[in-house]
Design a protein around this motif. Structure first.
Motif, PDB file in Angstrom:
ATOM      1  N   GLN A  40       0.833  -1.209   0.000  1.00 28.00           N
ATOM      2  CA  GLN A  40       0.000   0.000   0.000  1.00 28.00           C
ATOM      3  C   GLN A  40       0.861   1.250   0.000  1.00 28.00           C
ATOM      4  OE1 GLN A  40      -3.516   0.131  -0.248  1.00 28.00           O
ATOM      5  NE2 GLN A  40      -2.909   2.209  -0.790  1.00 28.00           N
ATOM      6  N   ALA A  41       1.950   1.259   0.780  1.00 24.16           N
ATOM      7  CA  ALA A  41       2.839   2.423   0.818  1.00 24.16           C
ATOM      8  C   ALA A  41       3.476   2.658  -0.555  1.00 24.16           C
ATOM      9  CB  ALA A  41       3.909   2.247   1.878  1.00 24.16           C
ATOM     10  N   LEU A  42       3.866   1.580  -1.227  1.00 24.75           N
ATOM     11  CA  LEU A  42       4.433   1.699  -2.576  1.00 24.75           C
ATOM     12  C   LEU A  42       3.387   2.283  -3.531  1.00 24.75           C
ATOM     13  CD1 LEU A  42       6.654   1.258  -4.666  1.00 24.75           C
ATOM     14  CD2 LEU A  42       5.938  -1.134  -4.820  1.00 24.75           C
ATOM     15  N   SER A  43       2.173   1.775  -3.455  1.00 26.89           N
ATOM     16  CA  SER A  43       1.077   2.285  -4.274  1.00 26.89           C
ATOM     17  C   SER A  43       0.847   3.772  -4.009  1.00 26.89           C
ATOM     18  CB  SER A  43      -0.200   1.492  -3.990  1.00 26.89           C
ATOM     19  OG  SER A  43      -1.301   2.055  -4.648  1.00 26.89           O
ATOM     20  N   ASP A  44       0.847   4.159  -2.738  1.00 24.45           N
ATOM     21  CA  ASP A  44       0.614   5.560  -2.363  1.00 24.45           C
ATOM     22  C   ASP A  44       1.717   6.471  -2.902  1.00 24.45           C
ATOM     23  OD1 ASP A  44      -1.655   4.713  -1.010  1.00 24.45           O
ATOM     24  OD2 ASP A  44      -0.722   4.830   0.979  1.00 24.45           O
ATOM     25  N   LYS A  45       2.975   6.029  -2.825  1.00 19.51           N
ATOM     26  CA  LYS A  45       4.092   6.841  -3.326  1.00 19.51           C
ATOM     27  C   LYS A  45       4.033   6.977  -4.847  1.00 19.51           C
ATOM     28  CE  LYS A  45       7.258   6.017   0.493  1.00 19.51           C
ATOM     29  NZ  LYS A  45       7.718   7.345   0.881  1.00 19.51           N
ATOM     30  N   LEU A  46       3.633   5.910  -5.529  1.00 16.74           N
ATOM     31  CA  LEU A  46       3.469   5.999  -6.980  1.00 16.74           C
ATOM     32  C   LEU A  46       2.369   6.995  -7.329  1.00 16.74           C
ATOM     33  CD1 LEU A  46       3.800   2.231  -7.953  1.00 16.74           C
ATOM     34  CD2 LEU A  46       5.384   4.069  -8.585  1.00 16.74           C
ATOM     35  N   GLU A  47       1.308   7.012  -6.525  1.00 16.17           N
ATOM     36  CA  GLU A  47       0.193   7.922  -6.773  1.00 16.17           C
ATOM     37  C   GLU A  47       0.623   9.377  -6.683  1.00 16.17           C
ATOM     38  OE1 GLU A  47      -4.333   8.830  -5.208  1.00 16.17           O
ATOM     39  OE2 GLU A  47      -3.408   6.916  -4.712  1.00 16.17           O
ATOM     40  N   THR A  48       1.576   9.702  -5.815  1.00 19.35           N
ATOM     41  CA  THR A  48       2.055  11.077  -5.708  1.00 19.35           C
ATOM     42  C   THR A  48       2.790  11.512  -6.976  1.00 19.35           C
ATOM     43  OG1 THR A  48       4.193  10.539  -4.684  1.00 19.35           O
ATOM     44  CG2 THR A  48       2.308  10.892  -3.192  1.00 19.35           C
ATOM     45  N   MET A  49       3.178  10.535  -7.802  1.00 21.80           N
ATOM     46  CA  MET A  49       3.829  10.814  -9.082  1.00 21.80           C
ATOM     47  C   MET A  49       2.828  10.729 -10.234  1.00 21.80           C
ATOM     48  SD  MET A  49       7.246   8.501  -8.510  1.00 21.80           S
ATOM     49  CE  MET A  49       7.984   9.018 -10.043  1.00 21.80           C
ATOM     50  N   ALA A  50       1.543  10.641  -9.908  1.00 18.23           N
ATOM     51  CA  ALA A  50       0.466  10.479 -10.902  1.00 18.23           C
ATOM     52  C   ALA A  50       0.597   9.168 -11.664  1.00 18.23           C
ATOM     53  CB  ALA A  50       0.406  11.665 -11.849  1.00 18.23           C
ATOM     54  N   ILE A  51       1.090   8.145 -10.964  1.00 21.58           N
ATOM     55  CA  ILE A  51       1.166   6.787 -11.521  1.00 21.58           C
ATOM     56  C   ILE A  51       0.242   5.944 -10.648  1.00 21.58           C
ATOM     57  CG2 ILE A  51       2.649   4.810 -12.013  1.00 21.58           C
ATOM     58  CD1 ILE A  51       4.993   6.852 -12.213  1.00 21.58           C
ATOM     59  N   TYR A  52      -0.886   5.559 -11.208  1.00 17.95           N
ATOM     60  CA  TYR A  52      -1.934   4.922 -10.428  1.00 17.95           C
ATOM     61  C   TYR A  52      -1.868   3.405 -10.552  1.00 17.95           C
ATOM     62  CZ  TYR A  52      -3.302   9.718 -10.188  1.00 17.95           C
ATOM     63  OH  TYR A  52      -3.280  11.075  -9.967  1.00 17.95           O
ATOM     64  N   VAL A  53      -1.268   2.782  -9.529  1.00 15.64           N
ATOM     65  CA  VAL A  53      -1.155   1.328  -9.428  1.00 15.64           C
ATOM     66  C   VAL A  53      -1.697   0.965  -8.047  1.00 15.64           C
ATOM     67  CG1 VAL A  53       0.418  -0.648  -9.443  1.00 15.64           C
ATOM     68  CG2 VAL A  53       0.909   1.323 -10.896  1.00 15.64           C
ATOM     69  N   CYS A  54      -2.853   0.332  -7.999  1.00 13.11           N
ATOM     70  CA  CYS A  54      -3.448   0.007  -6.703  1.00 13.11           C
ATOM     71  C   CYS A  54      -2.645  -1.081  -5.992  1.00 13.11           C
ATOM     72  CB  CYS A  54      -4.903  -0.431  -6.874  1.00 13.11           C
ATOM     73  SG  CYS A  54      -5.101  -2.019  -7.696  1.00 13.11           S
ATOM     74  N   ARG A  55      -2.913  -1.301  -4.714  1.00  7.79           N
ATOM     75  CA  ARG A  55      -2.189  -2.288  -3.930  1.00  7.79           C
ATOM     76  C   ARG A  55      -2.297  -3.670  -4.552  1.00  7.79           C
ATOM     77  NH1 ARG A  55      -2.355  -6.619  -1.784  1.00  7.79           N
ATOM     78  NH2 ARG A  55      -4.582  -6.679  -2.009  1.00  7.79           N
ATOM     79  N   GLY A  56      -3.474  -4.025  -5.038  1.00  5.20           N
ATOM     80  CA  GLY A  56      -3.659  -5.328  -5.673  1.00  5.20           C
ATOM     81  C   GLY A  56      -2.812  -5.484  -6.924  1.00  5.20           C
ATOM     82  N   SER A  57      -2.658  -4.402  -7.674  1.00  5.69           N
ATOM     83  CA  SER A  57      -1.809  -4.449  -8.865  1.00  5.69           C
ATOM     84  C   SER A  57      -0.343  -4.583  -8.486  1.00  5.69           C
ATOM     85  CB  SER A  57      -2.019  -3.209  -9.733  1.00  5.69           C
ATOM     86  OG  SER A  57      -3.284  -3.262 -10.358  1.00  5.69           O
ATOM     87  N   VAL A  58       0.064  -3.948  -7.382  1.00  4.46           N
ATOM     88  CA  VAL A  58       1.438  -4.135  -6.893  1.00  4.46           C
ATOM     89  C   VAL A  58       1.658  -5.613  -6.596  1.00  4.46           C
ATOM     90  CG1 VAL A  58       3.068  -3.638  -5.014  1.00  4.46           C
ATOM     91  CG2 VAL A  58       1.693  -1.784  -5.996  1.00  4.46           C
ATOM     92  N   SER A  59       0.703  -6.242  -5.944  1.00  6.29           N
ATOM     93  CA  SER A  59       0.800  -7.668  -5.635  1.00  6.29           C
ATOM     94  C   SER A  59       0.932  -8.496  -6.907  1.00  6.29           C
ATOM     95  CB  SER A  59      -0.433  -8.117  -4.841  1.00  6.29           C
ATOM     96  OG  SER A  59      -0.403  -9.507  -4.629  1.00  6.29           O
TER      97      SER A  59
END
Length: 112
Positions: free
Chosen positions: A59-78
């Motif tokens: 989730q933290a990785l997903s959140d940091k990507l979102e701050t860069m306007a790169i939208y990858v949800c936690r499930g997609s990270v998995s």
């Protein structure tokens, strides 16, 4: 070649298959799947190792990507880490930035 042969008509464009109506193994008719085995990316295992090494949750990785306007949800990270999902070039860039490594290192520790 006549004008009719060289041009695509509006009706051809409107009746072209959409992504949802024509599925390939990757789920996208315009995105080739990796044909060797069932893996859909080459970086998943290294993404997981680097994320864990940095004490970061999915989730933290997903959140940091979102701050860069790169939208990858936690499930997609998995799914990326399990190599069940492809990774776009923009996502690859974002992952390298968030994890603090060159893109080449995402392909394995010996690829620097």
């Amino acid at each position: 070649m006549t004008a009719r042969q060289s041009r695509v008509s509006t009706s051809q464009i409107l009746t072209a298959p959409s992504c949802s109506s024509q599925r390939h193994s990757s789920g996208n008719p315009f995105q080739p799947a990796i044909r060797t085995g069932t893996a859909k990316n080459l970086v998943g295992e290294q993404v997981r190792a680097l994320r864990i090494k940095r004490g970061m949750s999915q989730q933290a990785l997903s959140d940091k990507l979102e701050t860069m306007a790169i939208y990858v949800c936690r499930g997609s990270v998995s799914r990326i880490e399990d190599r069940q999902r492809t990774v776009t070039d923009i996502e690859l860039y974002g992952l390298s930035q968030v994890l603090g490594v060159p893109i080449s290192q995402l392909f394995g520790p010996d690829e620097q």
